[in-house]
Design a protein around this motif. Sequence first.
Motif, PDB file in Angstrom:
ATOM      1  N   HIS A   6      -5.610   1.547  -2.643  1.00 41.02           N
ATOM      2  CA  HIS A   6      -5.437   2.018  -1.273  1.00 41.02           C
ATOM      3  C   HIS A   6      -4.684   0.991  -0.425  1.00 41.02           C
ATOM      4  N   THR A   7      -5.074  -0.269  -0.549  1.00 40.67           N
ATOM      5  CA  THR A   7      -4.416  -1.328   0.224  1.00 40.67           C
ATOM      6  C   THR A   7      -2.952  -1.460  -0.168  1.00 40.67           C
ATOM      7  N   ALA A   8      -2.670  -1.320  -1.460  1.00 41.54           N
ATOM      8  CA  ALA A   8      -1.277  -1.386  -1.922  1.00 41.54           C
ATOM      9  C   ALA A   8      -0.447  -0.274  -1.280  1.00 41.54           C
ATOM     10  N   THR A   9      -1.024   0.926  -1.198  1.00 42.24           N
ATOM     11  CA  THR A   9      -0.283   2.042  -0.599  1.00 42.24           C
ATOM     12  C   THR A   9      -0.049   1.800   0.886  1.00 42.24           C
ATOM     13  N   LEU A  10      -0.996   1.141   1.565  1.00 41.75           N
ATOM     14  CA  LEU A  10      -0.809   0.848   2.988  1.00 41.75           C
ATOM     15  C   LEU A  10       0.342  -0.131   3.190  1.00 41.75           C
ATOM     16  N   LEU A  11       0.445  -1.131   2.315  1.00 40.08           N
ATOM     17  CA  LEU A  11       1.543  -2.089   2.408  1.00 40.08           C
ATOM     18  C   LEU A  11       2.885  -1.388   2.242  1.00 40.08           C
ATOM     19  N   HIS A  12       2.971  -0.530   1.243  1.00 41.14           N
ATOM     20  CA  HIS A  12       4.220   0.202   1.011  1.00 41.14           C
ATOM     21  C   HIS A  12       4.506   1.180   2.146  1.00 41.14           C
ATOM     22  N   ASP A  13       3.444   1.824   2.629  1.00 45.44           N
ATOM     23  CA  ASP A  13       3.576   2.812   3.703  1.00 45.44           C
ATOM     24  C   ASP A  13       4.126   2.161   4.968  1.00 45.44           C
ATOM     25  N   ASP A  14       3.642   0.980   5.297  1.00 43.03           N
ATOM     26  CA  ASP A  14       4.102   0.289   6.507  1.00 43.03           C
ATOM     27  C   ASP A  14       5.580  -0.092   6.415  1.00 43.03           C
ATOM     28  N   VAL A  15       6.022  -0.413   5.219  1.00 42.75           N
ATOM     29  CA  VAL A  15       7.449  -0.728   5.034  1.00 42.75           C
ATOM     30  C   VAL A  15       8.287   0.528   5.228  1.00 42.75           C
ATOM     31  N   VAL A  16       7.861   1.619   4.593  1.00 48.07           N
ATOM     32  CA  VAL A  16       8.602   2.880   4.690  1.00 48.07           C
ATOM     33  C   VAL A  16       8.667   3.356   6.137  1.00 48.07           C
ATOM     34  N   ASP A  17       7.528   3.253   6.846  1.00 44.87           N
ATOM     35  CA  ASP A  17       7.448   3.736   8.224  1.00 44.87           C
ATOM     36  C   ASP A  17       7.950   2.722   9.241  1.00 44.87           C
ATOM     37  N   GLU A  18       8.259   1.504   8.782  1.00 43.29           N
ATOM     38  CA  GLU A  18       8.674   0.427   9.680  1.00 43.29           C
ATOM     39  C   GLU A  18       7.621   0.194  10.766  1.00 43.29           C
ATOM     40  N   SER A  19       6.369   0.206  10.352  1.00 42.80           N
ATOM     41  CA  SER A  19       5.259   0.073  11.298  1.00 42.80           C
ATOM     42  C   SER A  19       5.088  -1.363  11.761  1.00 42.80           C
ATOM     43  N   ASP A  20       4.656  -1.500  13.014  1.00 49.31           N
ATOM     44  CA  ASP A  20       4.403  -2.818  13.586  1.00 49.31           C
ATOM     45  C   ASP A  20       2.928  -3.186  13.574  1.00 49.31           C
ATOM     46  N   LEU A  21       2.063  -2.166  13.664  1.00 45.61           N
ATOM     47  CA  LEU A  21       0.624  -2.410  13.765  1.00 45.61           C
ATOM     48  C   LEU A  21      -0.148  -1.577  12.754  1.00 45.61           C
ATOM     49  N   ARG A  22      -1.236  -2.149  12.294  1.00 50.48           N
ATOM     50  CA  ARG A  22      -2.170  -1.437  11.430  1.00 50.48           C
ATOM     51  C   ARG A  22      -3.559  -1.917  11.814  1.00 50.48           C
ATOM     52  N   ARG A  23      -4.432  -0.979  12.231  1.00 47.53           N
ATOM     53  CA  ARG A  23      -5.783  -1.322  12.699  1.00 47.53           C
ATOM     54  C   ARG A  23      -5.741  -2.336  13.839  1.00 47.53           C
ATOM     55  N   GLY A  24      -4.732  -2.195  14.698  1.00 47.72           N
ATOM     56  CA  GLY A  24      -4.622  -3.053  15.863  1.00 47.72           C
ATOM     57  C   GLY A  24      -4.069  -4.436  15.593  1.00 47.72           C
ATOM     58  N   ARG A  25      -3.670  -4.708  14.355  1.00 47.19           N
ATOM     59  CA  ARG A  25      -3.107  -6.021  13.991  1.00 47.19           C
ATOM     60  C   ARG A  25      -1.688  -5.849  13.484  1.00 47.19           C
ATOM     61  N   LYS A  26      -0.915  -6.916  13.558  1.00 46.06           N
ATOM     62  CA  LYS A  26       0.450  -6.860  13.042  1.00 46.06           C
ATOM     63  C   LYS A  26       0.432  -6.551  11.545  1.00 46.06           C
ATOM     64  N   THR A  27       1.357  -5.727  11.109  1.00 47.81           N
ATOM     65  CA  THR A  27       1.452  -5.393   9.692  1.00 47.81           C
ATOM     66  C   THR A  27       2.026  -6.572   8.914  1.00 47.81           C
TER      67      THR A  27
END
Length: 330
Positions: free
Chosen positions: A89-110
């Motif tokens: 699950h954590t691995a998918t979140l890391l990849h997901d944030d790159v794909v989405d160009e996300s800045d925050l996850r759970r209120g913290r910087k990605t």
Amino acid sequence: MLTVKQELVTIDQSLNWLQNEFRSEMEKVNDVIISRLASPVGLIAEVGEYLLQAGGKRLRPLLTLACSRLFNPVVTRAIPLAAAVELMHTATLLHDDVVDESDLRRGRKTTNQLWGNQTSILVGDFLFARAFQLMVEDKDSRVLSILSNAAASIVEGELQQLSACHNLNLTIEDSLKTMANKTAVLFAAACQVGGISSGVDEASQALYDYGFNLGMVFQITDDILDYSAKHNSLGKVVGDDFREGKITLPVIFASQSNQEDFWHRCFVDVNQKPEDLDIILDLMHKTKAFDKCHDLANGYAIKAKEALKLLPENTIQTHLYHLVECCYSR
């Protein structure tokens, strides 16, 4: 009528009850994860520690432990499998944030904001590899098959979402298929391997059905929350999906109104004005987009509860029943 034993427990208490019930086991899951993050490459340990500090409810490994104890009070074998599920699950979140160009996850910087895309992708790959090591060490081909199939489906879901990005022609069915692959299959796998860890195979389909439908409820509700909660438990602020131009279920329902140019500008061109979010929220209410999403989520919630009828009647089953409502009502 469901045969689930009804106890004096409120909906919002069930998740807390499960977390307290499996507190010591979840600490052992955390220890396994920490041990698997060990590496002579310092950057892996640095990013890993940051990920561990992020916390989260860790619902998926909790499901693995709970589904194991449904059949057997001893869940020793389920602990490394729960760790594998969380690493995936954590691995998918890391990849997901790159794909989405996300800045925050759970209120913290990605991690991609702090260490860059290359590091995030490679650490995600490392976590997947560690998860597969745990699967292999379990020495059960069923476990390996279930979790590897889930991993493939998650990647398919990511690609489905990527190909549909900014596509206002996306249908409800398209969106649900993406949700199934990105989210629901890992919930289903987490539940299935929990049962297998207790030596149970005949209930595998019921566990899959429960987990899959629970995952659909979770994800549909998550899409609703992005437009209806000021600040939810995942650290998201209203409009995160809007600002990224994501076509989610509330958008699909609301965009069926006759304002094609407006929706095209906001979600295809992503040329957004400060007042656009308020306009969209108003349109979502007028088109009853949230009600329609809730109706879909409720259908999956009913299926999740129905699957519980085939599982042992005990206290764990009762709290899994209420967990469905917890995900639906959050």
